[in-house]
Design a protein around this motif. Structure first.
Motif, short mmCIF file in Angstrom:
data_model
loop_
_atom_site.label_atom_id
_atom_site.label_comp_id
_atom_site.label_asym_id
_atom_site.label_seq_id
_atom_site.Cartn_x
_atom_site.Cartn_y
_atom_site.Cartn_z
N ALA A 39 1.07 -5.86 2.05
CA ALA A 39 0.11 -4.55 1.80
C ALA A 39 -0.52 -4.71 3.57
O ALA A 39 -0.38 -5.91 4.03
N THR A 40 -1.02 -4.09 3.60
CA THR A 40 -1.97 -4.42 4.98
C THR A 40 -3.33 -4.95 5.07
O THR A 40 -3.85 -4.73 4.49
N GLY A 50 5.29 -13.60 10.66
CA GLY A 50 5.06 -14.80 10.94
C GLY A 50 5.67 -16.09 9.74
O GLY A 50 6.04 -15.12 9.39
N SER A 75 3.24 -13.52 6.83
CA SER A 75 2.77 -11.69 7.89
C SER A 75 3.41 -11.26 9.19
O SER A 75 4.43 -12.12 8.93
N VAL A 91 -1.30 -5.09 10.76
CA VAL A 91 -0.71 -5.90 9.95
C VAL A 91 -0.77 -6.26 8.95
O VAL A 91 -1.11 -6.04 8.14
N VAL A 95 0.83 -7.91 5.30
CA VAL A 95 1.64 -9.32 4.51
C VAL A 95 2.12 -9.42 3.47
O VAL A 95 2.32 -8.58 2.55
N LEU A 114 3.93 -9.98 -0.12
CA LEU A 114 3.02 -10.23 -1.01
C LEU A 114 4.69 -10.91 -2.61
O LEU A 114 5.14 -10.14 -2.85
N PRO A 165 0.28 -13.61 -0.97
CA PRO A 165 1.35 -14.28 0.02
C PRO A 165 2.61 -14.96 -0.21
O PRO A 165 2.34 -15.99 -1.14
#
Ligand SMILES: CC(C)(COP(=O)(O)OP(=O)(O)OC[C@H]1O[C@@H](n2cnc3c(N)ncnc32)[C@H](O)[C@@H]1OP(=O)(O)O)[C@@H](O)C(=O)NCCC(=O)NCCS
Length: 136
Positions: free
Chosen positions: A58-59, A87, A90, A117, A119, A121, A127
């Motif tokens: 998701a954003t 990351g 992310s 960005v 992430v 899920l 996350p």
């Protein structure tokens, strides 16, 4: 950002989404509505995020969006994406939007840019680590 910064720029990244600017997407001035353009950019980055995160994502942030030039009805809108940072959960995806009014795309002009960005899920919407490339 003015014209100076966009002079002599070359297209960077992977074509993630291409669409047509339609009359229903205009603002009160008759140009294309910025919110529609951001939506296309988010979709494009989402397509790349799906590949990178190998699943649901998701954003979480949209940063540094610049609208460089207006977009007209009938333009072919192309969103080019590239990963700038990965990351733990992310991924940062730079999106450049170019438009063209011809089939050849020789008149393509960069009209917008932004950093999206995402992430990764899990099934509970929490996350999760992004799989490393060699784990694919
Ligand atoms: C995505 C979400 C689960 C993250 O939850 P969170 O509690 O902030 O998670 P964390 O603090 O563990 O951060 C997870 C990652 O996101 C990054 N992150 C979180 N907020 C960020 C922000 N505003 N900008 C940039 N990165 C951000 C963190 O740095 C971290 O990255 P890393 O794992 O690579 O180090 C939560 O914010 C959410 O559900 N947001 C809504 C998403 C959504 O619905 N988007 C659609 C638009 S409505």
């Amino acid at each position: 950002m003015g014209d100076k910064a966009t002079t002599d720029m070359a297209i960077e990244g992977e074509l993630a989404l291409q669409t047509l600017a339609m009359p229903k997407d205009t603002n009160a001035n008759g140009d294309i509505f910025g919110g529609w353009l951001v939506s296309q950019m988010d979709l494009a980055a989402g397509i790349m995020s799906k590949q990178v995160t190998q699943g649901r994502s998701a954003t979480v942030a949209i940063q540094n969006v610049n609208f460089i030039k207006p977009v007209s009805v009938g333009a072919t809108v192309s969103c080019y994406c590239r990963v700038t940072k990965t990351g733990n959960s992310s991924v940062h995806i730079a999106v450049d939007v170019w438009v063209s009014h011809r089939l050849t795309h020789q008149d393509s002009v960069k009209v917008a840019e932004g950093l999206f960005v995402f992430v990764a899920l899990d099934d509970d919407g929490k996350p999760r680590p992004i799989p490393k490339v060699n784990e694919a």
